[in-house]
Motif scaffolding. Structure first.
Motif, mmCIF file in Angstrom:
data_model
loop_
_atom_site.group_PDB
_atom_site.id
_atom_site.type_symbol
_atom_site.label_atom_id
_atom_site.label_comp_id
_atom_site.label_asym_id
_atom_site.label_seq_id
_atom_site.Cartn_x
_atom_site.Cartn_y
_atom_site.Cartn_z
ATOM 1 N N ILE A 7 0.857 -1.187 0.000
ATOM 2 C CA ILE A 7 0.000 0.000 0.000
ATOM 3 C C ILE A 7 0.889 1.232 0.000
ATOM 4 O O ILE A 7 1.621 1.487 0.964
ATOM 5 N N GLY A 8 0.841 1.991 -1.091
ATOM 6 C CA GLY A 8 1.649 3.192 -1.232
ATOM 7 C C GLY A 8 2.658 3.051 -2.350
ATOM 8 O O GLY A 8 3.473 2.127 -2.346
ATOM 9 N N ALA A 9 2.614 3.967 -3.337
ATOM 10 C CA ALA A 9 3.444 3.849 -4.542
ATOM 11 C C ALA A 9 4.452 4.976 -4.651
ATOM 12 O O ALA A 9 4.720 5.471 -5.741
ATOM 13 N N GLY A 10 5.032 5.374 -3.512
ATOM 14 C CA GLY A 10 6.142 6.306 -3.533
ATOM 15 C C GLY A 10 7.457 5.559 -3.443
ATOM 16 O O GLY A 10 7.548 4.368 -3.779
ATOM 17 N N TRP A 25 8.520 -12.814 -5.585
ATOM 18 C CA TRP A 25 7.173 -12.589 -5.070
ATOM 19 C C TRP A 25 6.273 -12.014 -6.156
ATOM 20 O O TRP A 25 6.703 -11.244 -7.015
ATOM 21 N N GLN A 26 4.975 -12.346 -6.057
ATOM 22 C CA GLN A 26 3.929 -11.704 -6.838
ATOM 23 C C GLN A 26 3.332 -10.581 -5.994
ATOM 24 O O GLN A 26 3.006 -10.790 -4.824
ATOM 25 N N LEU A 27 3.151 -9.407 -6.602
ATOM 26 C CA LEU A 27 2.802 -8.219 -5.828
ATOM 27 C C LEU A 27 1.585 -7.518 -6.405
ATOM 28 O O LEU A 27 1.423 -7.433 -7.626
ATOM 29 N N THR A 28 0.753 -7.007 -5.509
ATOM 30 C CA THR A 28 -0.317 -6.089 -5.868
ATOM 31 C C THR A 28 -0.020 -4.765 -5.179
ATOM 32 O O THR A 28 0.172 -4.724 -3.969
ATOM 33 N N LEU A 29 0.055 -3.701 -5.967
ATOM 34 C CA LEU A 29 0.379 -2.367 -5.460
ATOM 35 C C LEU A 29 -0.856 -1.486 -5.550
ATOM 36 O O LEU A 29 -1.415 -1.289 -6.631
ATOM 37 N N LEU A 30 -1.280 -0.950 -4.404
ATOM 38 C CA LEU A 30 -2.446 -0.067 -4.338
ATOM 39 C C LEU A 30 -2.010 1.350 -4.007
ATOM 40 O O LEU A 30 -1.129 1.560 -3.159
ATOM 41 N N ASP A 31 -2.655 2.325 -4.648
ATOM 42 C CA ASP A 31 -2.419 3.722 -4.301
ATOM 43 C C ASP A 31 -3.674 4.523 -4.602
ATOM 44 O O ASP A 31 -4.404 4.218 -5.551
ATOM 45 N N ALA A 32 -3.899 5.563 -3.781
ATOM 46 C CA ALA A 32 -5.093 6.386 -3.958
ATOM 47 C C ALA A 32 -4.988 7.325 -5.144
ATOM 48 O O ALA A 32 -6.005 7.813 -5.641
ATOM 49 N N ALA A 33 -3.770 7.605 -5.617
ATOM 50 C CA ALA A 33 -3.568 8.570 -6.691
ATOM 51 C C ALA A 33 -3.763 7.931 -8.058
ATOM 52 O O ALA A 33 -4.040 6.731 -8.186
ATOM 53 N N ASP A 34 -3.583 8.741 -9.106
ATOM 54 C CA ASP A 34 -3.765 8.276 -10.473
ATOM 55 C C ASP A 34 -2.581 7.473 -10.995
ATOM 56 O O ASP A 34 -2.645 6.922 -12.093
ATOM 57 N N GLY A 35 -1.494 7.437 -10.253
ATOM 58 C CA GLY A 35 -0.308 6.728 -10.681
ATOM 59 C C GLY A 35 0.729 6.770 -9.580
ATOM 60 O O GLY A 35 0.475 7.265 -8.475
ATOM 61 N N PRO A 36 1.925 6.275 -9.876
ATOM 62 C CA PRO A 36 2.955 6.227 -8.835
ATOM 63 C C PRO A 36 3.609 7.576 -8.596
ATOM 64 O O PRO A 36 3.560 8.475 -9.438
ATOM 65 N N SER A 37 4.206 7.709 -7.441
ATOM 66 C CA SER A 37 5.077 8.835 -7.123
ATOM 67 C C SER A 37 4.387 10.187 -7.293
ATOM 68 O O SER A 37 4.928 11.101 -7.892
ATOM 69 N N LEU A 38 3.198 10.319 -6.734
ATOM 70 C CA LEU A 38 2.472 11.588 -6.830
ATOM 71 C C LEU A 38 2.338 12.283 -5.485
ATOM 72 O O LEU A 38 1.673 13.308 -5.383
ATOM 73 N N CYS A 117 9.979 -4.513 -11.776
ATOM 74 C CA CYS A 117 8.988 -5.481 -11.289
ATOM 75 C C CYS A 117 8.155 -6.033 -12.441
ATOM 76 O O CYS A 117 7.865 -7.243 -12.492
ATOM 77 N N ARG A 118 7.774 -5.168 -13.372
ATOM 78 C CA ARG A 118 6.970 -5.631 -14.510
ATOM 79 C C ARG A 118 7.783 -6.566 -15.397
ATOM 80 O O ARG A 118 7.247 -7.548 -15.932
ATOM 81 N N ARG A 119 9.067 -6.265 -15.597
ATOM 82 C CA ARG A 119 9.905 -7.162 -16.399
ATOM 83 C C ARG A 119 10.011 -8.542 -15.760
ATOM 84 O O ARG A 119 10.156 -9.555 -16.450
ATOM 85 N N LEU A 120 9.919 -8.569 -14.443
ATOM 86 C CA LEU A 120 9.943 -9.842 -13.726
ATOM 87 C C LEU A 120 8.560 -10.499 -13.664
ATOM 88 O O LEU A 120 8.400 -11.546 -13.030
ATOM 89 N N SER A 121 7.571 -9.870 -14.322
ATOM 90 C CA SER A 121 6.178 -10.363 -14.324
ATOM 91 C C SER A 121 5.662 -10.558 -12.907
ATOM 92 O O SER A 121 5.007 -11.551 -12.588
ATOM 93 N N ALA A 122 5.970 -9.560 -12.054
ATOM 94 C CA ALA A 122 5.667 -9.724 -10.636
ATOM 95 C C ALA A 122 4.698 -8.691 -10.091
ATOM 96 O O ALA A 122 4.408 -8.711 -8.902
ATOM 97 N N LEU A 123 4.169 -7.792 -10.934
ATOM 98 C CA LEU A 123 3.455 -6.633 -10.398
ATOM 99 C C LEU A 123 2.098 -6.426 -11.052
ATOM 100 O O LEU A 123 1.977 -6.422 -12.283
ATOM 101 N N THR A 124 1.083 -6.231 -10.192
ATOM 102 C CA THR A 124 -0.234 -5.745 -10.607
ATOM 103 C C THR A 124 -0.474 -4.435 -9.887
ATOM 104 O O THR A 124 -0.317 -4.357 -8.655
ATOM 105 N N THR A 125 -0.813 -3.381 -10.620
ATOM 106 C CA THR A 125 -1.055 -2.072 -10.009
ATOM 107 C C THR A 125 -2.532 -1.721 -10.073
ATOM 108 O O THR A 125 -3.221 -2.041 -11.044
ATOM 109 N N ARG A 126 -2.990 -1.058 -9.013
ATOM 110 C CA ARG A 126 -4.361 -0.552 -8.972
ATOM 111 C C ARG A 126 -4.323 0.873 -8.479
ATOM 112 O O ARG A 126 -4.058 1.134 -7.297
ATOM 113 N N TRP A 127 -4.563 1.811 -9.414
ATOM 114 C CA TRP A 127 -4.554 3.223 -9.064
ATOM 115 C C TRP A 127 -5.980 3.671 -8.697
ATOM 116 O O TRP A 127 -6.946 2.961 -8.922
#
Length: 386
Positions: A7-10, A25-38, A117-127
C-alpha cells in the motif's frame, strides 16, 4: 509463489516492491492517486548526499549505508539526464566542506523500480484505490489480510501486507479496531515546500550549496516537462512539523528566500524578483517522520499480546527484549523516512524483504532495534506497573 500486497506507490512502496520481486514474489500495489510517485516522491529535484553528524547516530549510520546503495541503483537503472545527475555539494554551515552527491528526480527511480517489477512479471497495479481499512482474515494456519475501500469492498488481499503509505500509514494502523494505537505509533506529518523557476542564462553558483536548506543553481532533466521547465534552479525545502497540507504559499517561499540569503544573496534577490514578476513556481507535499526521526521498518507489533507478555513477566518486564515482542502475522510497514527517502528507501526495502523472508538482516543489532516498529509500544509496555 509467495504473494504480497503493498500500500503506497512512492519511494518506500516501490523499494519494497522491487526488493520482493527480485526474490520471486507476486505483488499487488495499491495507491489512492492516479499513478505512482504523486506524493512526496514527486519532488522535482532532491539531493542524495552523506548525512554527517558530529558523533555517529542511528540515522547517520543508516545514511552511510544508504548513499552508496542508492547511487548504485541510479547508475544501473536511470540514465543520467533523465532522472539524475552526479554532482558535488558545498556545505556552508554544519560539517563544512565539499561532498560527493547526486541530484535526483525521485519519480524517475520509482518508475524504474516498478518497470523492473513488470519485467519480472511480478506486479499488478491498482490506481485510484484508496484503502479505508485493513481487515485481518487470518486462520491459525495461514495469515490473510484484506484491504477494503470506504464502501467495504475488497480491493485486494494477500497473506503479507506492507504498509508504505507515508503519513497515511498512521490512519490505517491506528483507526478504531486497528492493530496499533496512536501512542504506539507516533508518526508526524512534515510539510516541505520548494521554490523553483526556469533558469534563464548562467547559474549563480558552480555547484549546489547547503546551509539551512539546499540551493540547486541548475538542474537539467528531460523528464521534468511538461509539469516543470527542463532547466531549473531550486531552493528548499521547508521543514514544517505538524503541517499536513500540500498547498503552496507565499510565506513558505519567503522562508526559503530567507534561508537562501545565507547561501547566496544574489540568488535570494533573484527569487524575490522572480516572485514579484509572478514567475516563481512552487512544489509542496507532506513527508512522514517518527517521534525519534528514525524510520520504522519491520513487523507490526501486536499490542494486546505484548501487554499479556508483560503481565506474565511481572516485575521482570524490564528484562523482556524488544525482539520478543509479539507481532501480527503477515503485517509489515516501511515508513517515516522523513527527508531521507532518497538515501534510505532502497536499503530499507531490502532490509524489509529480508525480514519478511526470515533471512539474516545483515545489519547491526542496535540499528535493527532503532528501526523496529515495536520500539515505542515496547518501551511503553515496560513502564507499566507490574
Amino acid at each position: 509463489m509467495p504473494s504480497a500486497l503493498v500500500i503506497g506507490a512512492g519511494l518506500a512502496g516501490a523499494a519494497s516492491c522491487v526488493a520482493l520481486a527480485r526474490r520471486g514474489w507476486q505483488l499487488t500495489l495499491l495507491d489512492a492517486a492516479d499513478g505512482p510517485s504523486l506524493g512526496a516522491s514527486a519532488l522535482p529535484v532532491g539531493m542524495l548526499s552523506p548525512h554527517v553528524t558530529r558523533a555517529p547516530t542511528p540515522l547517520s549510520r543508516l545514511c552511510a549505508l544508504g548513499v552508496s546503495d542508492m547511487r548504485s541503483q541510479l547508475e544501473r537503472l536511470v540514465p543520467p539526464g533523465r532522472g539524475w545527475q552526479p554532482c558535488e555539494v558545498d556545505n556552508l554551515g554544519h560539517d563544512p566542506g565539499r561532498w560527493p552527491a547526486a541530484l535526483v528526480r525521485p519519480s524517475a527511480l520509482v518508475e524504474a523500480w516498478l518497470d523492473e517489477c513488470r519485467r519480472l512479471s511480478a506486479l499488478t497495479t491498482r490506481w485510484r484505490s484508496p484503502v479505508d481499512r485493513l481487515v485481518n482474515r487470518s486462520t491459525p494456519d495461514q495469515p490473510l489480510w484484506q484491504a477494503l475501500d470506504a464502501e467495504g469492498q475488497v480491493l485486494a488481499e494477500a497473506p503479507v501486507v506492507v504498509i508504505a503509505a507515508a503519513f497515511g500509514s498512521h490512519a490505517l494502523l491506528t483507526q478504531e479496531n486497528g492493530p496499533m494505537s496512536p501512542e504506539a505509533l507516533p508518526l508526524r506529518p512534515v510539510k516541505g515546500q520548494m521554490s523553483l523557476a526556469a533558469l534563464q542564462g548562467e547559474p549563480l553558483a558552480e555547484r549546489p550549496q547547503r546551509n539551512n536548506g539546499v540551493f540547486v543553481p541548475i538542474y537539467e532533466d528531460a523528464g521534468l516537462p511538461p509539469q516543470w521547465p527542463a532547466r531549473i534552479w531550486a531552493m528548499g525545502s521547508t521543514y514544517e512539523r505538524g503541517d499536513n497540507s500540500s498547498h503552496v504559499n507565499a510565506a513558505a517561499h519567503e522562508r526559503n528566500a530567507h534561508s537562501l540569503e545565507s547561501i547566496s544573496p544574489a540568488a535570494a534577490l533573484r527569487q524575490r524578483e522572480t516572485a514579484a514578476r509572478g514567475e516563481l513556481l512552487g512544489w509542496a507535499q507532506v513527508r512522514c517522520a517518527s517521534l525519534d526521526r528514525v524510520p520504522m521498518v519491520g513487523a507490526v507489533p501486536h499490542l494486546q499480546d505484548l501487554q499479556a507478555l508483560m503481565q506474565q513477566a511481572g516485575a521482570r518486564r524490564g528484562r523482556v527484549p524488544m525482539a520478543d515482542t509479539p507481532r501480527w502475522p503477515g503485517l509489515f510497514m516501511l515508513g517515516a523516512l522523513g527527508s531521507r527517502g532518497l538515501t534510505l528507501a532502497h536499503a530499507m526495502g531490502e532490509l524489509l524483504a529480508r525480514l519478511i523472508e526470515g533471512e539474516d538482516p545483515n545489519l547491526e543489532a542496535d540499528l535493527l532495534r532503532a528501526l523496529d516498529p515495536a520500539r515505542f509500544a515496547w518501551k511503553q509496555a515496560r513502564r507499566q506497573p507490574a
